[in-house]
Design an enzyme around this catalytic site. Structure first.
Site, PDB file in Angstrom:
ATOM      1  CB  CYS A 105      26.668  50.716  32.724  1.00 36.44           C
ATOM      2  SG  CYS A 105      26.233  49.678  33.603  1.00 36.44           S
ATOM      3  CG  HIS A 159      24.071  41.358  39.710  1.00 32.31           C
ATOM      4  ND1 HIS A 159      24.307  41.877  40.337  1.00 32.31           N
ATOM      5  CD2 HIS A 159      25.185  41.410  38.475  1.00 32.31           C
ATOM      6  CE1 HIS A 159      25.225  42.216  40.749  1.00 32.31           C
ATOM      7  NE2 HIS A 159      25.878  42.457  39.750  1.00 32.31           N
ATOM      8  CG  HIS A 194      28.236  36.939  37.017  1.00 33.84           C
ATOM      9  ND1 HIS A 194      26.709  37.849  37.153  1.00 33.84           N
ATOM     10  CD2 HIS A 194      28.838  37.604  37.386  1.00 33.84           C
ATOM     11  CE1 HIS A 194      26.869  39.117  37.371  1.00 33.84           C
ATOM     12  NE2 HIS A 194      28.105  38.766  37.623  1.00 33.84           N
ATOM     13  CD  GLU A 253      24.012  38.954  33.143  1.00 35.86           C
ATOM     14  OE1 GLU A 253      23.807  38.650  32.046  1.00 35.86           O
ATOM     15  OE2 GLU A 253      24.621  39.880  33.469  1.00 35.86           O
ATOM     16  CB  CYS A 262      25.285  45.318  27.665  1.00 33.87           C
ATOM     17  SG  CYS A 262      26.557  45.762  28.926  1.00 33.87           S
ATOM     18  CB  SER A 268      33.210  44.232  39.759  1.00 33.11           C
ATOM     19  OG  SER A 268      32.938  44.392  37.749  1.00 33.11           O
ATOM     20  CB  SER A 269      31.431  40.047  35.280  1.00 33.56           C
ATOM     21  OG  SER A 269      32.188  39.436  34.666  1.00 33.56           O
ATOM     22  CG  ASN A 270      32.084  45.832  35.088  1.00 33.44           C
ATOM     23  OD1 ASN A 270      32.842  46.192  34.635  1.00 33.44           O
ATOM     24  ND2 ASN A 270      30.840  45.113  35.794  1.00 33.44           N
ATOM     25  CB  SER A 319      30.280  47.486  38.943  1.00 36.01           C
ATOM     26  OG  SER A 319      30.867  47.119  39.528  1.00 36.01           O
TER      27      SER A 319
END
Length: 303
Positions: A12, A75, A125, A127, A192, A220-222, A264
């Site tokens: 991203c 983050h 996390h 973030e 996002c 990786s969360s996403n 990521s």
């Protein structure tokens, strides 16, 4: 066999900005040691490549050395960490994703207006830790529905923010539950554009294939959320760091394969996977599964 590669996928704008920030720092300060607080992004390939070039990733901020370059990861960090680092003799570069910084400003605005704040997301996390660390008063992290059930009675003004990389369905469920308990709560989802686009693309693609392969690291969360979205629709769905993790038996009875990657995950990992599959299945046809075009770009921080 048909192979469909989701568009959009992979990096991203915030990740591209963070990685380019480290690249520029390496070139601009060849004589200085470069530290990054937290992994710059959650991908093992990216981290390994930077480590091989001398970049040191730290979780303990006191490990940073004087006269060095310190880069904040995409983050974000707490206000306490930022103030501490600014007191040190070093070059500080903030690669926090602008959309995460926007959440920080949102939290601070709510706090200034007298709101108690709920922060929806993974309490471990980076973030979320950074976002909560932007408040000086009470903020409650709610990670699952039970956390909402266990919240105390709150009579004052209440607001919520969310982690930027959450699963859309999970976020909606959590927000609705909060509104059921606290009808006067204010806020909106901070998931996002990139997280939303990749999840919606994967959701559409998973309906059309027999096997989904998501490229991304387990931290990786996403990437994990793309896997979860896929697995709810496609019976065979796997999260892999790279093509070496692919198992032959996954392809039994499979005619159509879908591929995507977390925000990521470098594009080279997707292309390596496609090349691997084409060698294994020489007659396979590869095409893009175009869902939505992205044109977002962020300015680089001052380096």
């Amino acid at each position: 066999m048909q192979i469909f590669v989701a568009c959009p996928r992979g990096f991203c704008a915030g990740v591209e900005r963070a990685i380019e920030t480290v690249e520029i720092a390496i070139r601009r300060y060849p004589e200085k040691k470069i530290f990054v607080y937290h992994e710059i992004v959650h991908n093992s390939r990216v981290i390994q490549d930077f480590k091989a070039r001398g970049v040191d990733f730290i979780e303990d901020i006191t490990k940073v050395e004087p006269k060095s370059v310190l880069i904040f990861s995409a983050h974000g960090v707490s206000e306490e960490i930022e103030k501490y680092v600014k007191s040190l003799d070093l070059v500080l570069v903030d690669a926090t994703c602008p959309l995460v910084s926007k959440i920080h400003r949102e939290v601070q605005r709510f706090e200034k207006e007298g709101f108690i704040i709920l922060v929806i997301g993974n309490r471990n996390h980076a973030e979320i830790i950074g976002t909560v660390g932007r408040t000086k008063t009470q903020a409650y992290i709610v990670q699952d529905p039970e956390d909402i059930d266990n919240l105390p009675s709150i009579t004052g003004k209440l607001a919520y923010v969310t982690q930027s990389t959450l699963a859309l369905e999970y976020t909606s469920t959590m927000i609705n539950k909060i509104k059921e308990k606290f009808p006067n709560v204010v806020g909106r989802s901070d998931v996002c554009y990139a997280t939303q686009n990749r999840q919606e693309a994967v959701k559409a693609l998973a309906k059309e294939v027999d096997l989904m392969l998501i490229v991304g690291s387990t931290n990786s969360s996403n990437s994990r959320n793309l896997m979860q979205v896929s697995s709810k629709i496609c019976q065979k769905a796997f999260l892999i760091d790279n093509y070496n993790e692919v198992e032959p038996d996954w392809f039994e009875g499979v005619d159509r394969v879908g591929i995507s990657s977390g925000a990521s995950a470098p594009e080279i990992l997707v292309q390596d996977l496609v090349s691997f599959l084409k060698k294994r299945f020489p007659s396979a046809e590869v095409s893009d599964f175009k869902f939505k075009e992205e044109k977002v770009q962020f300015k680089l921080p001052i380096i």
